[in-house]
Design a protein around this motif. Structure first.
Motif, PDB file in Angstrom:
ATOM      1  N   THR A  70       6.190  18.996 -23.471  1.00 37.75           N
ATOM      2  CA  THR A  70       6.358  17.861 -24.684  1.00 37.75           C
ATOM      3  C   THR A  70       5.392  16.867 -24.672  1.00 37.75           C
ATOM      4  OG1 THR A  70       6.764  16.452 -22.270  1.00 37.75           O
ATOM      5  CG2 THR A  70       8.814  17.381 -23.615  1.00 37.75           C
ATOM      6  N   ARG A  71       4.360  17.580 -24.382  1.00 40.00           N
ATOM      7  CA  ARG A  71       2.586  16.990 -23.838  1.00 40.00           C
ATOM      8  C   ARG A  71       2.753  17.076 -25.518  1.00 40.00           C
ATOM      9  NH1 ARG A  71      -0.122  20.568 -21.972  1.00 40.00           N
ATOM     10  NH2 ARG A  71       0.998  21.719 -19.897  1.00 40.00           N
ATOM     11  N   THR A  72       1.369  16.618 -26.457  1.00 37.14           N
ATOM     12  CA  THR A  72       0.570  17.275 -27.153  1.00 37.14           C
ATOM     13  C   THR A  72      -0.311  17.137 -26.965  1.00 37.14           C
ATOM     14  OG1 THR A  72       0.263  14.845 -28.366  1.00 37.14           O
ATOM     15  CG2 THR A  72       2.328  16.916 -28.519  1.00 37.14           C
ATOM     16  N   ALA A  78      -3.019  26.372 -26.231  1.00 36.47           N
ATOM     17  CA  ALA A  78      -3.378  27.627 -25.394  1.00 36.47           C
ATOM     18  C   ALA A  78      -1.675  28.087 -24.451  1.00 36.47           C
ATOM     19  CB  ALA A  78      -4.313  27.017 -23.660  1.00 36.47           C
ATOM     20  N   ASP A  79      -1.479  27.033 -24.078  1.00 30.07           N
ATOM     21  CA  ASP A  79      -0.083  27.589 -23.054  1.00 30.07           C
ATOM     22  C   ASP A  79       1.009  28.287 -23.771  1.00 30.07           C
ATOM     23  OD1 ASP A  79       1.172  26.914 -20.743  1.00 30.07           O
ATOM     24  OD2 ASP A  79       2.397  25.272 -21.739  1.00 30.07           O
ATOM     25  N   HIS A  80       1.030  27.479 -25.342  1.00 28.36           N
ATOM     26  CA  HIS A  80       2.196  28.138 -26.212  1.00 28.36           C
ATOM     27  C   HIS A  80       1.531  29.453 -25.993  1.00 28.36           C
ATOM     28  CE1 HIS A  80       4.560  24.731 -26.521  1.00 28.36           C
ATOM     29  NE2 HIS A  80       3.787  24.336 -27.192  1.00 28.36           N
ATOM     30  N   ALA A 118      11.670  27.580 -27.348  1.00 25.33           N
ATOM     31  CA  ALA A 118      11.821  25.295 -27.127  1.00 25.33           C
ATOM     32  C   ALA A 118      10.506  25.278 -27.054  1.00 25.33           C
ATOM     33  CB  ALA A 118      12.690  25.335 -25.977  1.00 25.33           C
ATOM     34  N   GLY A 119       9.444  25.549 -25.993  1.00 26.60           N
ATOM     35  CA  GLY A 119       8.369  24.896 -26.189  1.00 26.60           C
ATOM     36  C   GLY A 119       7.176  24.854 -27.838  1.00 26.60           C
ATOM     37  N   PHE A 120       7.809  25.999 -28.923  1.00 29.51           N
ATOM     38  CA  PHE A 120       7.629  25.285 -29.967  1.00 29.51           C
ATOM     39  C   PHE A 120       8.173  24.093 -31.085  1.00 29.51           C
ATOM     40  CE2 PHE A 120       5.310  29.946 -29.529  1.00 29.51           C
ATOM     41  CZ  PHE A 120       3.812  29.380 -30.030  1.00 29.51           C
ATOM     42  N   THR A 121       9.067  24.226 -30.572  1.00 30.30           N
ATOM     43  CA  THR A 121      10.356  23.792 -31.134  1.00 30.30           C
ATOM     44  C   THR A 121      10.302  21.902 -30.802  1.00 30.30           C
ATOM     45  OG1 THR A 121      11.720  25.710 -31.742  1.00 30.30           O
ATOM     46  CG2 THR A 121      12.374  22.850 -31.622  1.00 30.30           C
ATOM     47  N   ILE A 122       9.750  21.850 -29.807  1.00 26.01           N
ATOM     48  CA  ILE A 122       9.510  20.186 -28.503  1.00 26.01           C
ATOM     49  C   ILE A 122       8.362  20.166 -29.178  1.00 26.01           C
ATOM     50  CG2 ILE A 122       9.485  19.600 -26.822  1.00 26.01           C
ATOM     51  CD1 ILE A 122      11.461  20.903 -25.854  1.00 26.01           C
ATOM     52  N   THR A 123       7.336  21.401 -29.059  1.00 26.17           N
ATOM     53  CA  THR A 123       5.769  20.390 -28.973  1.00 26.17           C
ATOM     54  C   THR A 123       5.349  20.465 -31.169  1.00 26.17           C
ATOM     55  OG1 THR A 123       4.850  22.033 -27.333  1.00 26.17           O
ATOM     56  CG2 THR A 123       3.649  20.902 -29.422  1.00 26.17           C
ATOM     57  N   ILE A 124       6.635  20.942 -31.309  1.00 25.12           N
ATOM     58  CA  ILE A 124       6.176  20.739 -33.864  1.00 25.12           C
ATOM     59  C   ILE A 124       6.846  19.040 -33.643  1.00 25.12           C
ATOM     60  CG2 ILE A 124       7.330  21.049 -35.447  1.00 25.12           C
ATOM     61  CD1 ILE A 124       6.945  23.622 -34.780  1.00 25.12           C
ATOM     62  N   SER A 125       8.136  19.563 -33.279  1.00 26.92           N
ATOM     63  CA  SER A 125       8.929  17.757 -33.208  1.00 26.92           C
ATOM     64  C   SER A 125       8.061  16.480 -32.937  1.00 26.92           C
ATOM     65  CB  SER A 125       9.985  17.914 -31.854  1.00 26.92           C
ATOM     66  OG  SER A 125      11.010  18.517 -33.172  1.00 26.92           O
ATOM     67  N   SER A 126       7.308  16.656 -31.067  1.00 24.50           N
ATOM     68  CA  SER A 126       6.531  15.406 -30.705  1.00 24.50           C
ATOM     69  C   SER A 126       5.119  15.364 -31.715  1.00 24.50           C
ATOM     70  CB  SER A 126       6.244  16.360 -29.441  1.00 24.50           C
ATOM     71  OG  SER A 126       7.815  16.168 -28.637  1.00 24.50           O
ATOM     72  N   ALA A 127       4.667  15.958 -32.325  1.00 29.09           N
ATOM     73  CA  ALA A 127       4.004  16.259 -33.029  1.00 29.09           C
ATOM     74  C   ALA A 127       3.925  15.319 -33.864  1.00 29.09           C
ATOM     75  CB  ALA A 127       3.040  17.648 -33.328  1.00 29.09           C
ATOM     76  N   ARG A 128       4.891  16.189 -34.686  1.00 28.99           N
ATOM     77  CA  ARG A 128       5.600  14.840 -35.771  1.00 28.99           C
ATOM     78  C   ARG A 128       6.087  13.640 -35.482  1.00 28.99           C
ATOM     79  NH1 ARG A 128      10.014  17.896 -37.844  1.00 28.99           N
ATOM     80  NH2 ARG A 128       8.850  19.532 -38.580  1.00 28.99           N
TER      81      ARG A 128
END
Length: 136
Positions: A70-72, A78-80, A118-128
């Motif tokens: 959830t953090r950007t 690197a984590d992903h 989910a990591g990619f999806t959540i990160t993209i949503s948070s960044a957007r």
């Protein structure tokens, strides 16, 4: 050590623990060994096995990994990337090693897959969301 924690995929640690226990001859045959007996308030006796403990550990790891996604920040990529590499190791191990050909390992592999997707999806949503708030 605390600075490295965001980079360490927890499913990689679980995979390393599993592999180590296979090398010592404990897993996969020991996955059905009862760890302890717990009497529930209902009077029923719950007898978790090592396989149950591994799956429960995977659920906790999945929660922590989802929270981390959830953090950007600059460590997120690197984590992903490391989580994706760990997933590839899970898949290769599951497909090529007899000790990985069981339900417990398949469930851990699926949790690792969910972590990556989910990591990619959540990160993209948070960044957007962060971009839309910043751009107003």
């Amino acid at each position: 050590m605390m600075r490295l924690l965001p980079f360490i995929p927890l499913f990689g640690i679980i995979l390393l623990v599993y592999w180590t226990l296979v090398q010592f001859g404990i897993f996969p045959r020991g996955l059905n060994v009862i760890v302890l007996n717990i009497t529930l308030p209902s009077g029923h006796l719950w007898r978790p096995t090592w396989g149950d403990i591994m799956v429960l550990t995977g659920i906790v790891a999945l929660y922590v990994e989802l929270f981390k996604s959830t953090r950007t920040s600059e460590t997120t990529i690197a984590d992903h990337l490391l989580s994706t590499i760990v997933l590839i190791f899970y898949l290769v191990y599951w497909l090529t090693n007899p000790s990985g050909g069981n339900s417990v390992f398949l469930i851990l592999t699926c949790m690792s897959f969910l972590d990556v997707i989910a990591g990619f999806t959540i990160t993209i949503s948070s960044a957007r969301r962060d971009l839309s708030i910043g751009g107003k």
